[in-house]
Scaffold this active site. Structure first.
Site, PDB file in Angstrom:
ATOM      1  N   CYS A   1       0.933  -1.115   0.027  1.00 14.82           N
ATOM      2  CA  CYS A   1      -0.089   0.078  -0.115  1.00 14.82           C
ATOM      3  C   CYS A   1       0.727   1.430   0.310  1.00 14.82           C
ATOM      4  O   CYS A   1       0.200   2.419  -0.044  1.00 14.82           O
ATOM      5  CB  CYS A   1      -1.126   0.011   1.178  1.00 14.82           C
ATOM      6  SG  CYS A   1      -2.176  -1.370   1.191  1.00 14.82           S
TER       7      CYS A   1
ATOM      8  N   HIS B   1      -2.503   8.149   6.425  1.00 13.51           N
ATOM      9  CA  HIS B   1      -2.900   6.935   5.828  1.00 13.51           C
ATOM     10  C   HIS B   1      -4.115   6.312   6.341  1.00 13.51           C
ATOM     11  O   HIS B   1      -5.060   5.853   5.452  1.00 13.51           O
ATOM     12  CB  HIS B   1      -1.926   5.712   6.238  1.00 13.51           C
ATOM     13  CG  HIS B   1      -1.601   4.570   5.484  1.00 13.51           C
ATOM     14  ND1 HIS B   1      -1.877   4.505   4.093  1.00 13.51           N
ATOM     15  CD2 HIS B   1      -2.008   3.207   5.885  1.00 13.51           C
ATOM     16  CE1 HIS B   1      -2.168   3.137   3.658  1.00 13.51           C
ATOM     17  NE2 HIS B   1      -1.990   2.424   4.706  1.00 13.51           N
TER      18      HIS B   1
ATOM     19  N   HIS C   1      -9.696   1.970   0.806  1.00 15.08           N
ATOM     20  CA  HIS C   1      -8.361   1.842   0.461  1.00 15.08           C
ATOM     21  C   HIS C   1      -8.066   1.130  -0.717  1.00 15.08           C
ATOM     22  O   HIS C   1      -8.314   0.112  -0.822  1.00 15.08           O
ATOM     23  CB  HIS C   1      -7.876   0.740   1.720  1.00 15.08           C
ATOM     24  CG  HIS C   1      -6.465   0.998   1.824  1.00 15.08           C
ATOM     25  ND1 HIS C   1      -5.672   1.369   1.154  1.00 15.08           N
ATOM     26  CD2 HIS C   1      -5.702   0.355   2.844  1.00 15.08           C
ATOM     27  CE1 HIS C   1      -4.257   1.396   1.383  1.00 15.08           C
ATOM     28  NE2 HIS C   1      -4.366   0.297   2.557  1.00 15.08           N
TER      29      HIS C   1
END
Length: 400
Positions: free
Chosen positions: A160, A293, A329
């Protein structure tokens, strides 16, 4: 402060919009893109919500005017759309006029195509052409081919944080003079592989994700693609280019704590932010906004929050928010779409809201910005953390 590397173009497609403009409208109007799954047949469809782009593969094929016998994965098609937007936005009409490269990030690659044909590969020789689109490198080369790019092409896959590392590498290549111009970003499409994997990890929410909330349950997966065009000051001056913002700082660190979890004290995040501030020659109190994040998993928000406290302190932490309640996400694309959002925050002097927040976390006194806030923004710090402890931080600054 270090002047940084110029950003001259941006492109994006996500669950909240098919262009940069559409994404901005959704961000300032709290238009969430989290819905049930339409494009994938999965036994988990009733249990989870995702940030899905409401275009079928066939619609993407038609939009890109691909041949009927193409072997483009969904990831590649989303990437081509965003990259073409970025190049157009940067007003590049001769892609190979300067030393130009493409650094593309992905974690899923062509997994969606592999899932579709996996059981039939050995029975039907006509399906062999789809095997090559499985790997992440194929995505980058398809984007380069569609752009007509003949220069350096490479792929980064660090889960990620992938797109953050792609952007970071691109900036460093321009600073070192290795490239004059580089297209950087990332893409990932939803796939059964991803859904099943995160389901196994037990970090998917059964509702809407709520970053930095004490009652957070987990994340919503999403799909997206976004790219930035980075150019040297020499090109900017010669072509009289409009500079959207600059990449002034970046840092990367690995806390080496666990395969999928961050350390409780946020060691990797702390080091990445510290390095980025050093590269940008900025002090913590000069950061106006943090695009965290903020995945809404118990581990990430605790780890990232503690790292923020270590850098900024509880009382002096700048405004911060996660945009993942809107998009989900998006894995390897996360840092790329949030780079676009960081630039939009600078251009429009806004802090985007952290939706779904109700209850402060017990471990520290950090409260995200929950409504749209207007303020002067010179510097935005954006965090992206990946499995394996790969932590990356980018700092975007207003062009002077």
């Amino acid at each position: 402060m270090n002047q940084g590397v110029a950003i001259t173009g941006m492109g994006i497609i996500s669950a909240i919009g098919n262009t940069v403009e559409e994404n901005y409208v959704s961000l300032v109007n709290n238009k969430m893109g989290i819905t049930t799954i339409d494009n994938i047949s999965t036994v988990h469809s009733a249990e989870i919500k995702v940030g899905e782009i409401k275009k079928t593969n066939q619609q993407l094929v038609e939009e890109l005017k691909l041949s009927l016998d193409n072997n483009f994965s969904r990831t590649a098609m989303l990437g081509v759309i965003a990259a073409k937007q970025a190049v157009h936005n940067a007003q590049i009409f001769s892609i190979n006029e300067y030393k130009t490269g493409l650094i593309s990030a992905t974690s899923v690659g062509g997994m969606d195509m592999t899932e579709t044909h996996y059981y039939d590969y050995f029975e039907d020789k006509n399906l062999i052409k789809y095997i090559s689109c499985h790997n992440g490198g194929d995505v980058a080369h398809k984007i380069a081919d569609e752009l007509g790019l003949k220069g350096m092409v490479t792929t980064i896959s660090t889960a990620c944080s992938s797109a953050a590392n792609a952007i970071m590498l691109g900036a460093r290549l321009i600073k070192s003079g290795k490239l004059d111009r580089v297209i950087v970003g990332g893409n990932d499409a939803l796939a059964k592989f991803t859904i099943n994997g995160f389901k196994t990890l037990m970090i998917l929410s059964d509702g809407y994700n709520s970053p930095f909330d004490d009652d957070r349950k987990g994340l919503n997966l999403g799909e997206a693609a976004a790219y930035l065009v980075l150019e040297s000051d020499e090109i900017v001056k010669k072509e009289n280019k409009k500079v959207l913002a600059r990449i002034s700082g970046y840092g990367n660190a690995n806390d080496a704590f666990h395969q999928t979890a961050s350390s409780e004290n946020g060691d990797g995040a702390f080091l990445a932010m510290k390095k980025a501030l050093q590269v940008a020659k900025l002090k913590p109190d000069q950061i106006d906004y943090i695009n965290v994040h903020g995945t809404a998993t118990p581990n990430n928000d605790l780890s990232e929050g503690r790292a923020i406290v270590r850098i900024f302190g509880e009382e002096n932490a700048p405004d911060f928010s996660s945009t993942k309640p809107l998009t989900g996400h998006t894995l390897a694309a996360a840092a790329a779409i949030e780079a676009v959002y960081s630039v939009l925050a600078i251009q429009n002097n806004v802090v985007f809201p952290n939706l779904n927040f109700e209850t402060p976390m017990e471990e520290f006194n950090l409260i995200p910005q929950t409504t749209l806030k207007h303020k002067n923004i010179e510097h935005v710090l954006s965090n992206s953390f990946g499995f394996g402890g790969n932590c990356s931080t980018l700092i975007f600054s207003k062009s002077k």
